[in-house]
Design a protein around this motif. Structure first.
Motif, PDB file in Angstrom:
ATOM      1  N   LYS A  15     -52.370  69.492 -25.480  1.00  0.00           N
ATOM      2  CA  LYS A  15     -51.010  69.171 -25.043  1.00  0.00           C
ATOM      3  C   LYS A  15     -50.586  67.798 -25.545  1.00  0.00           C
ATOM      4  O   LYS A  15     -49.428  67.596 -25.939  1.00  0.00           O
ATOM      5  N   GLY A  61     -47.786  74.048 -20.039  1.00  0.00           N
ATOM      6  CA  GLY A  61     -49.217  74.252 -19.939  1.00  0.00           C
ATOM      7  C   GLY A  61     -49.875  74.485 -21.275  1.00  0.00           C
ATOM      8  O   GLY A  61     -49.332  74.165 -22.322  1.00  0.00           O
ATOM      9  N   TRP A 104     -51.566  76.793 -24.300  1.00  0.00           N
ATOM     10  CA  TRP A 104     -51.198  78.045 -24.952  1.00  0.00           C
ATOM     11  C   TRP A 104     -52.282  78.543 -25.888  1.00  0.00           C
ATOM     12  O   TRP A 104     -53.036  77.767 -26.456  1.00  0.00           O
ATOM     13  N   GLU A 137     -58.764  80.135 -19.311  1.00  0.00           N
ATOM     14  CA  GLU A 137     -58.463  78.717 -19.094  1.00  0.00           C
ATOM     15  C   GLU A 137     -57.019  78.366 -19.476  1.00  0.00           C
ATOM     16  O   GLU A 137     -56.575  77.246 -19.202  1.00  0.00           O
ATOM     17  N   ASP A 162     -52.688  78.913 -19.855  1.00  0.00           N
ATOM     18  CA  ASP A 162     -51.552  79.238 -19.004  1.00  0.00           C
ATOM     19  C   ASP A 162     -50.684  80.344 -19.602  1.00  0.00           C
ATOM     20  O   ASP A 162     -50.221  81.227 -18.879  1.00  0.00           O
ATOM     21  N   HIS A 163     -50.453  80.283 -20.903  1.00  0.00           N
ATOM     22  CA  HIS A 163     -49.598  81.248 -21.579  1.00  0.00           C
ATOM     23  C   HIS A 163     -50.191  81.583 -22.940  1.00  0.00           C
ATOM     24  O   HIS A 163     -51.093  80.896 -23.416  1.00  0.00           O
ATOM     25  N   ASP A 189     -47.202  85.129 -19.560  1.00  0.00           N
ATOM     26  CA  ASP A 189     -47.843  84.262 -18.577  1.00  0.00           C
ATOM     27  C   ASP A 189     -49.222  84.847 -18.261  1.00  0.00           C
ATOM     28  O   ASP A 189     -49.326  85.960 -17.735  1.00  0.00           O
ATOM     29  N   HIS A 202     -51.209  83.960 -16.025  1.00  0.00           N
ATOM     30  CA  HIS A 202     -51.481  83.960 -14.588  1.00  0.00           C
ATOM     31  C   HIS A 202     -50.710  85.063 -13.862  1.00  0.00           C
ATOM     32  O   HIS A 202     -50.800  85.178 -12.634  1.00  0.00           O
TER      33      HIS A 202
END
Length: 370
Positions: free
Chosen positions: A47, A118, A120, A155, A157-158, A176, A178
């Motif tokens: 990130k 988040g 990717w 681990e 997010d998207h 997503d 999650h």
């Protein structure tokens, strides 16, 4: 964490940027070194890198590749962790621009009213017996099925995923990880390479997804080829790390009274001219991308050339260094052993003669510079 003995401070890999610009990467590379083996830290690194990295084709493609190569030179698995995140950010930006949905796209864009933050991944692999299908329901898309080779999926997010459509085509979607209906197989990862980045199968059971472009857009866009070249920049960074370690080993031996023989010097010379030529090739290609010369036809041919040349160079450099240094560093140097194992697995993303066959078919049609 283990520090590379031959490099007290991690050094950037230069393709074409000025030294003062590359000096600005030092904090990122120090963070990469501290994050080795720590998956949450590696994803935070991804990130952070996305905040600093330009998008391909926007005038600073070589600098993007220098970031990828430099992080991979610190640790191959670190480069493998950040590359999909940066690629996903580029894909989302390209999709938004293609749809004219967002005039000024930030590093992690909002696309069609959906905010994606988040960490990717990009999951586009296929495997026999596994299939991901996208269906429409009330104007929205739902994903059903399974996707293989999804690195670090639990681990993340998207992800950008590719899925088959009812008409037989394929399209890309943002999803997503999650969301209800997403589940993960235990990958049973036994590899000594990329131990911290296992790849397993993800299952989707009526999971909502946001389309990125129309059918076939993911593969038609020039960014598909540009992303493949970005992976090659990571491979180049791993090769540079192997070369730097070899040079340091020769200097250490010389300081102890054992000068390198002609075979060692010949190996180092071959490595030098190989890496220098590859750096020049990537610099030239990045310039062509930024000039708009590889925005349509020819982009994939150039990607195949770059990937094939870098992959061959990595394997040659690994062989030269391994032959010269012998078994000792593989047995007793954890940094060297990890680097060689990680890089050997990573480079298998190149498909060898099958990719050359693709290039040969394009060459036969006249898509070549000679």
């Amino acid at each position: 964490m283990n520090r590379t003995p031959e490099s007290p401070r991690p050094a950037a890999v230069r393709i074409s940027s000025a030294p003062e610009q590359l000096a600005g990467l030092t904090p990122l590379l120090e963070t990469a070194r501290a994050a080795v083996g720590d998956v949450p830290a590696l994803l935070e690194l991804a990130k952070t890198a996305a905040e600093e990295a330009p998008k391909p084709g926007q005038g600073r493609t070589a600098y993007l590749w220098e970031i990828l190569a430099s992080v991979t030179a610190v640790d191959v698995a670190a480069g493998r962790a950040i590359e999909p995140h940066l690629d996903a950010a580029a894909i989302l930006a390209q999709a938004a621009q293609a749809a004219q949905a967002v005039p000024n796209v930030p590093d992690l864009p909002t696309f069609n009213g959906h905010t994606f933050a988040g960490a990717w991944g990009v999951f586009a692999a296929e495997a026999a017996g596994l299939r991901l299908h996208a269906t429409t329901a009330d104007g929205s898309f739902l994903l059903h099925g399974a996707k293989p080779w999804c690195s670090l999926a639990p681990e993340l997010d998207h992800a950008v995923v590719t899925a088959h459509l009812d008409d037989g085509g394929r399209a890309a979607f943002a999803v997503d990880l999650h969301a209800p209906g997403v589940s993960f197989d235990d990958p049973l990862w036994t590899s000594h390479g990329m131990r911290e980045i296992p790849s397993g199968t993800v299952h989707f059971d009526a999971v909502p997804a946001v389309p990125l472009g129309d059918a076939g857009w993911y593969y038609r866009r020039p960014g598909f080829a540009w992303g493949g070249m970005g992976v090659a920049a990571c491979w180049l960074g791993g090769a540079v790390a192997v070369a730097r370690g070899f040079k340091a080993a020769l200097l250490t031996a010389a300081a102890g009274g054992r000068d390198p023989d002609q075979l060692a010097l010949a190996s180092l010379g071959e490595i030098d001219r190989t890496l220098t030529a590859l750096g020049g090739y990537l610099a030239w290609t990045a310039g062509r991308i930024d000039a708009g010369e590889l925005s349509d036809t020819g982009a994939w041919s150039e990607a195949l050339r770059i990937r094939g040349n870098v992959a061959s160079a990595v394997e040659r450099i690994q062989a030269l260094v391994s032959q010269n240094l012998g078994p000792a560093p593989l047995a007793f140097d954890p940094v060297y052993g990890k680097r060689m194992a990680d890089l050997s697995l990573y480079i298998r993303q190149h498909h060898g003669m099958r990719d050359d066959a693709q290039l040969g078919a394009l060459t036969l049609k006249g898509d070549h510079p000679w």
